[in-house]
Write a protein that holds these residues in place. Structure first.
Motif, short mmCIF file in Angstrom:
data_model
loop_
_atom_site.label_atom_id
_atom_site.label_comp_id
_atom_site.label_asym_id
_atom_site.label_seq_id
_atom_site.Cartn_x
_atom_site.Cartn_y
_atom_site.Cartn_z
N ALA A 50 4.21 -0.88 3.71
CA ALA A 50 3.56 0.43 3.80
C ALA A 50 4.51 1.48 3.27
CB ALA A 50 3.18 0.74 5.24
N THR A 54 -4.43 6.99 -3.06
CA THR A 54 -3.87 5.78 -2.48
C THR A 54 -4.01 4.62 -3.46
OG1 THR A 54 -5.97 5.24 -1.47
CG2 THR A 54 -4.41 6.49 -0.13
N ASN A 70 -3.41 0.19 -3.54
CA ASN A 70 -2.97 -0.98 -2.80
C ASN A 70 -3.25 -2.22 -3.62
OD1 ASN A 70 -5.42 -2.59 -1.72
ND2 ASN A 70 -5.97 -0.46 -1.31
N SER A 130 -1.29 4.55 4.66
CA SER A 130 -1.33 3.10 4.50
C SER A 130 -0.98 2.39 5.79
CB SER A 130 -0.35 2.66 3.40
OG SER A 130 -0.71 3.24 2.18
N GLU A 141 -8.23 5.45 -7.64
CA GLU A 141 -6.89 5.31 -7.09
C GLU A 141 -5.83 5.32 -8.18
OE1 GLU A 141 -9.37 3.23 -6.62
OE2 GLU A 141 -9.53 2.58 -4.52
N ALA A 162 0.83 -1.21 0.00
CA ALA A 162 0.00 0.00 0.00
C ALA A 162 0.86 1.25 0.00
CB ALA A 162 -0.92 -0.01 1.22
N GLY A 163 0.37 2.27 -0.71
CA GLY A 163 1.10 3.55 -0.77
C GLY A 163 0.34 4.54 -1.64
N LYS A 174 -3.86 2.72 8.14
CA LYS A 174 -5.03 1.93 7.74
C LYS A 174 -4.82 0.43 8.00
CE LYS A 174 -8.09 1.19 3.76
NZ LYS A 174 -8.32 1.49 2.34
N TYR A 175 -3.62 -0.06 7.73
CA TYR A 175 -3.43 -1.52 7.72
C TYR A 175 -2.67 -2.10 8.92
CZ TYR A 175 -5.14 -1.23 2.92
OH TYR A 175 -5.91 -1.00 1.82
#
Lengths: 353, 178
Positions: B73, B48, B50, B78, B43, B9-10, B81-82
């Motif tokens: 991340a 973001t 992912n 990100s 996205e 994710a980023g 969130k994760y």
């Protein structure tokens, strides 16, 4: 066997269609199926085929009617709102007894809705969509490999029965990549003596038409068509049976949710609940027989679906309400976690005696 | 039987989907089961990004990863969130150039790699994704750089084959980063 490559589901549909002898694609872009059109745009010119981005979905489906009436393999693809626009043309294809492949990579609705995955066009696909008495063969892939395989199958069935075959996928199926090998394609087209190919003064002319102003003639046409549908219901229903041998709780689910259900079944079984899955691969014809048989062995059914309760109605009909049918669902582009499905299994296990 | 569930994710443009694709092909070439599921839609036009990647020795059920074994991340949103979704005992890889805070979890292994700074220093701009992926390959069981050339040849597009070497350099830089 050819080498496996990673492909998006949408690309797998496009490549399989070309391998199945489809040289004509008409479409209009919409998320999440645009990769089908993009892939066709790239490949069709290289094989001498036709890719055409129409001015609208309605134009695209009417171009499909044109090519289909010449007997050539042809397809279009879209996502939910676009399929609504194509529905008039799909009804005309049915009324003209023309074979074609229509792909719906579903997104949340109604209206313009959203772009995330959904299965809420189940009714539209399986019960009609367009006007009049007709059916589509509806195929529901659950992997990228099946996106390819069912595309080929769809063309073959469409030709065999002279009708529309629809691939009913969803955003995750279209966007995800998995290994896929597109080989061993069996093309079954058969003769098409009805096609508009030019008579060359050697035969009476063919007419492709859906207008029958005399009601008795139209009724007879519809009777004949439904005789054909009856044969299809008897011969073409496809499903996967997963861990059903000793199952007490039977999940019914297709596409992406069937895969989530498999994870949930593993967890439920680890907790001592015997759960299994019947996954319809054809949504029409619906695999009624294995469900009715399961109704004598299982205590309860759970329909796991991405809609407010559409598939669940066919499960109730197929099982003739012999056992309770529960609904485990999300909608609007949301997807249930395996834990949510496990909770539904535990509830059914507790309540259904 | 091993199954590794990963979330990358980023920001859009950091090569998040590409890094995920590298890991998926890494599994495919080792004859394992793989799935790759991207976020899609707005996205892709920035914001973001992912993707969920699963590599397994068994058939893969759901391709959706809600409890990752591995999180990469590459920006703060990100990680926010994760972070809490990673399974206990899982691994989190953080681009410490772009994320100033530390991981709060104490039940996971954390690797801080200043990937964006390293990329800039080594003239491997835009390849922070592959530097952090190199470290992932080193630290997560079941992966290697043995077939790196072959894997890259599958995912680097034909017209960018000249960039293949830079990708390999970035992966190796991350792999050897202490």
């Amino acid at each position: 066997m050819s080498e496996k490559v990673l492909m998006k589901g949408n690309e797998a549909i496009a490549e399989a269609a070309i391998k199945a002898g489809c040289n004509f694609y008409f479409g209009y872009p919409i998320t999440p199926q645009t990769e089908v059109a993009a892939y066709m745009a790239k490949r069709m010119p290289k094989i001498g085929g036709t890719f055409l981005q129409a001015e609208s979905e309605i134009a695209a489906i009417n171009m499909v009617i044109g090519v289909a009436s010449t007997g050539k393999r042809v397809m279009t693809s879209s996502s939910s709102p676009g399929i609504s626009l194509k529905s008039e043309g799909i009804s005309y294809l049915a009324g003209c007894d023309l074979p074609a492949l229509v792909v719906n990579v579903q997104r949340g609705g109604p209206g313009l809705g959203g772009i995330q995955p959904s299965q809420s066009d189940y009714f539209q696909a399986t019960k009609g969509g367009g006007h009049g008495d007709y059916r589509n063969i509806v195929l529901a892939p659950s992997s990228v490999q099946e996106m390819a395989a069912l595309t080929v199958k769809g063309f073959n069935l469409a030709d065999k029965y002279r009708m529309v075959a629809m691939i009913l996928a969803d955003g995750t199926m279209g966007q995800m990549m998995e290994p896929v090998a597109i080989d061993d394609i069996e093309i079954e087209t058969g003769e098409k003596p009805w096609a508009l190919t030019g008579t060359e003064c050697r035969r009476p002319r063919n007419i492709v038409n859906s207008l029958y102003l005399k009601p008795d003639v139209l009724e007879q046409k519809n009777f004949e068509r439904f005789e054909k549908y009856k044969q299809i219901e008897e011969n073409e229903a496809l499903y996967e049976s997963y861990m059903m041998d000793d199952a007490d709780i039977c999940i019914v689910s297709f596409g992406i949710t069937a895969r989530i259900a498999k994870n949930a079944i593993a967890t439920a079984r680890a907790k001592g609940i015997k759960a299994g899955l019947i996954r319809p691969i054809t949504l029409w014809p619906f695999p009624k027989k294995p469900l009715l048989e399961a109704a004598d062995k299982c205590r309860a059914f759970i329909s796991v679906e991405l809609s407010m309760g559409q598939l669940v109605e066919d499960v109730e009909l197929a099982t003739r309400c012999k056992k309770p049918v529960y609904l485990c669902n999300r909608t609007g582009g949301m997807i249930p976690s395996p834990d949510e499905v496990v909770a539904a299994i535990e509830k059914a296990d507790k309540e259904a005696k | 039987m091993a199954t590794t569930k990963m979330v990358f994710a980023g920001f859009g443009g950091q090569g998040i989907l590409f890094a995920g694709k590298f890991m998926a092909y890494n599994g495919l070439i080792a004859d394992r089961q793989v799935s790759w599921l991207p976020s899609y839609g707005p996205e892709m036009r920035g914001g973001t990004a992912n993707c969920n990647v699963i590599v397994s020795d068994e058939p893969i059920g759901s391709p959706i990863v809600d409890k990752p074994d591995v999180l990469v991340a590459m920006n703060l949103p990100s990680l926010d969130k994760y972070e809490d979704t990673v399974v206990p005992g899982g691994k989190i890889f953080v681009d410490s150039t772009l994320i100033e805070r530390k991981v709060r979890r104490t039940d996971v292994d954390v690797y801080y790699i200043p990937a964006t700074r390293l990329a800039s220093e080594k003239k491997l701009d835009t390849l922070a994704n592959m530097i952090i992926t190199g470290k992932l390959v080193k630290e997560v069981d079941g992966f290697s750089l043995d077939n790196v050339q072959e894997v890259l040849s599958h995912i680097v597009s034909a017209r960018h084959q000249d960039l293949l070497g830079f990708n390999r350099d970035a992966l190796e830089l991350g792999y050897n980063y202490q």
